[in-house]
Design an enzyme around this catalytic site. Structure first.
Site: not given
Ligand code: PEP
Ligand code: MG
Length: 747
Positions: A360, A467, A503, A597, A620-621, A631, A672
């Site tokens: 975060h 997000r 999302r 993902e 990313n995932d 990750r 993305c």
């Protein structure tokens, strides 16, 4: 376990006329602890600990006995920051025998690190002939002495060099993970070292308790003011609400009776209120330092911040210290509200010990455009307030006290970049088009309402990934339908007709809300994201209703995360369609897609492509699951590459299938993950056939600048050849990079 007042009284006498000689302190401690030996080691540049005073060991060893940090029990104590209480020290595996000290006869050892705000300045150790375990009171006494020593060692004259700390004069380079690209050069400010107690010892505990109570009240008032209305005007709307939640959590900790009781006890034993707060915060920190649970770690940041606020209140200071413009903030951890606070104070970059690119702090720093590196271990021991530092967010490096040439190289790089950015700014209003006319939609990844402003700042065409969980994580609760709808409506209003892909909640793994920390060995592969949504449909339905309400008849695009089977997608879509049927006005158009993902979707493409309106690859995932590589693990951060055979083949297969779907009409596919924001990756993705990329704001203009110079007709066959010819390599980065450089592309 109050510290005996007698020891403190004697220390006070010894230090009454300024700083006591270290030898006197060692003698006093040896006498009070009934130890044959008390020795003091000070940190020296190059991670060395040097014996600077001893009562009981051979005095000739002073200045001669030197241990590396990590070597011997003293070195281990400095390296781990842990108290070592050893009845049989000589048989401890770490014991390093130094004949010049004459320490053979001493069996037991109590070693305590001398630290200030996370920085190890030395070690103080007691030894005894008889094997014995030191009592809790004795450990407490030596810790109090260590606190005093921290002041002495950090303020001692340059004559004995004791003020330098570990590695304080040599240039140091720390490798971490890139959180936000960019370069920042400035003076170090260290979080948690804003205030230091001037008076450690106090004669009148009642007066100190009164000062503490007064400070707690003033601190609470300060928090109330912040909660009422963000007085500096920096935060507003959803962000003010987010800050409020964080501050509420502070208030709860501040009001915690156990914590305050411990501070009062320490004051009763003869320490000043400042010293007691620092001591108790340090104790709690040490107790919690090994906790890996992300939620508890966040609370630990709250606690450290609270300690700092209380010290500020005790000092009667203004809440925020002056920060040199463009300063580099170093922190162990950083909460969202804190980061906003420091941003308002004018920092130019940051380095965080415990933060990974997908965490975060990184997401917020990116939103604020602050170059940042994370996972930088050990920097707090090496840096001092006011040191020069460079954050190299491109390479994921922090340079402390860089030598003059290195620094000027960075100054030049920064100047070039500023010129480059001015050039990029002219690109803002133009679409991203390659030299041979292929248009690529560049979209933004965001998670906070304030970030919508980045649409105009970058010229992105829309929001490719909103997000929704980020705002809720910042507040610590799941907002109700009306609040959610208000937030989403604000996003749609600000986007003013540009597309927005919402999302649904992607909670779990490292994104936990209070109260939902399940005991799982592998949370990234656990009960998270859409799995929670489908098992608790009321939660998901509330969010879907809020999205439909926010749209108020406008077109709405919804994307589901972590879909692993077509059946899951169908179930989620059914919930959305059921809500949509009840909604008035219904959205003019409802687009429903999935993230890709989980690799398993690749073997369900035929069915999936019949069901979805679009697919967005969450690289990313996807990479984490494809390579079985966490990750967030700093050690694995650069081990596996998107620019590699398996990933490019997977993406190629996906694009081919999507193009052929629906009788050749095709299904749109975008990507993305963070990788889309890196120029080389973006070039390869466009080379594969992607015409829609969604990325953090910092990537839009550099990628646009690259595409404006890319001849896709020339690059496509090159990429195909590289993929065919570079077999067995872990990465295809190098040959792609060579081609880009040979063609003068701004990589
Ligand atoms: C992804 O996994 O690539 C993604 C975009 O989602 P997040 O980073 O929020 O998990
Ligand atoms: Mg993801």
């Amino acid at each position: 376990m109050a510290t005996p007042r007698r020891l403190l009284a004697r220390l006070r006498e010894t230090m009454a006329h300024g700083t006591a000689p270290l030898l006197e302190l060692a003698q006093l401690v040896a006498a009070e602890l009934v130890s044959e030996v008390c020795s003091i080691y000070a940190a020296r540049p190059g991670e060395i600990l040097e014996l600077v005073a001893t009562q009981g060991l051979n005095p000739a060893a002073i200045g001669r006995t030197r241990l590396r940090v990590g070597e011997g029990i003293i070195g281990l104590c400095a390296a781990t920051g842990q108290v070592m209480n050893l009845p049989d020290a000589q048989n401890h595996p770490a014991f390093a025998y130094r004949p010049e000290t004459g320490e053979e006869p001493f069996a037991s050892m109590l070693a305590v690190p001398v630290r200030r705000a996370g920085r190890t300045l030395g070690v103080v150790a007691a030894q005894n002939r008889n094997p014995r375990s030191y009592s809790e009171e004795e450990v407490d006494e030596l810790e109090t002495v260590a606190m005093l020593l921290a002041e002495v060692l950090s303020t001692a004259g340059a004559s004995d060099g004791a003020d330098e700390g570990v590695g304080a004069t040599v240039p140091r380079v720390f490798a971490g993970a890139s959180l936000v690209p960019g370069i920042a050069i400035g003076q170090v400010v260290i979080l948690g070292r804003r205030w230091r107690p001037l008076h450690l010892l106090a004669d009148d505990p009642d007066a100190e308790l009164a000062r503490l109570n007064d400070a707690v009240q003033r601190m609470q008032q300060g928090l109330d003011e912040l909660i009422r209305g963000a007085p500096d005007g920096f935060v507003s709307g959803a962000d003010a609400a987010a800050s409020r939640e964080v501050l509420d959590a502070y208030r709860l900790i501040a009001a915690d009776a156990g914590w305050m009781k411990r501070v009062s006890d320490v004051i009763e034993s003869g320490l000043s209120a400042e010293a007691a707060v620092q001591r108790v915060t340090g104790e709690l920190h040490d107790r919690m330092r090994r906790i890996t649970d992300p939620y508890l770690r966040e609370r630990l940041s709250d606690l450290e911040d609270l300690g700092a606020r209380l010290l500020a209140a005790l000092a009667g200071d203004e809440p925020r210290p002056a920060v040199p413009p463009g300063a580099i903030l170093l922190a162990r951890r950083l909460g969202p509200a804190e980061l906003l606070d420091w941003h308002a104070a004018g920092i130019g970059g940051l380095a965080v010990e415990e933060a990974s690119p997908a965490g975060h702090a990184a997401i917020l720093a990116r939103a604020l455009g602050l170059p940042a590196v994370g996972s930088v271990r050990g920097m707090l021991n090496a840096a001092e307030q006011g040191d020069q530092a460079v954050v190299d967010g491109d390479e994921g490096q922090l340079l402390i006290r860089p030598d003059i040439e290195v620094r000027s190289t960075y100054v030049r790089a920064l100047e070039t970049r500023t010129e480059q950015q001015a050039g990029w700014a002219t690109l803002r209003k133009h679409p991203a088009i390659t030299t041979d006319g292929v248009h690529v939609s560049l979209m933004l990844n965001i998670g906070l309402h304030m970030e919508v402003a980045q649409l105009d700042a970058t010229g992105a065409e829309g929001i490719g990934l909103y997000r929704t969980e980020i705002g809720m994580l910042a507040r610590g609760v799941i907002a109700d339908v009306a609040e959610q709808a208000a937030t989403y409506a604000r996003v749609l209003d600000a986007a003013a007709g540009r597309p927005v892909v919402f999302r649904t909640l992607d909670l779990g793994a490292d994104k936990l809300l209070p109260g939902d920390a399940p005991e799982e060995e592998n949370p990234a592969m656990g009960w998270r994201s859409l799995r929670i949504g489908l098992d608790r449909p009321a939660l998901l339905r509330r969010q879907l209703r809020a999205l439909l309400l926010a749209a108020g008849g406008r077109p709405l695009t919804v994307m589901f995360p972590m879909v692993a089977t077509v059946a899951e997608f169908r179930a989620a879509r059914a919930l959305l369609l059921a809500e949509a049927r009840r909604m008035r006005p219904a959205p003019e158009q409802l687009s429903i897609g999935t993230m890709l993902e989980v690799p398993a979707l690749m073997w369900q493409l035929d069915e999936l492509l019949r069901e979805v309106d679009f697919i967005s690859v969450g690289s990313n995932d996807l990479l984490q699951f494809l390579f079985a590589a966490d990750r967030g693990a700093p050690a694995l951060y650069s081990r596996y590459d998107l620019l590699s055979q398996p990933v490019l083949s997977l993406l190629d297969d996906l694009l081919t299938a999507a193009r052929a779907a629906r009788g050749g009409a095709g299904v749109p596919v975008s990507l993305c993950g963070e990788a889309a924001s890196r120029t080389l990756e973006a070039m390869a993705l466009v080379g594969l056939g992607f015409t829609n990329l969604s990325m953090p704001a910092t990537g839009i203009l550099p990628v646009k600048a690259l595409l404006a110079e890319l001849d896709l007709n020339a690059f496509r066959p090159v990429l195909t050849a590289i993929r065919r010819n570079t077999t067995g390599a872990a990465s295809l980065r190098e040959p792609i990079n060579v081609w880009a450089r040979e063609h003068g592309l701004p990589i």
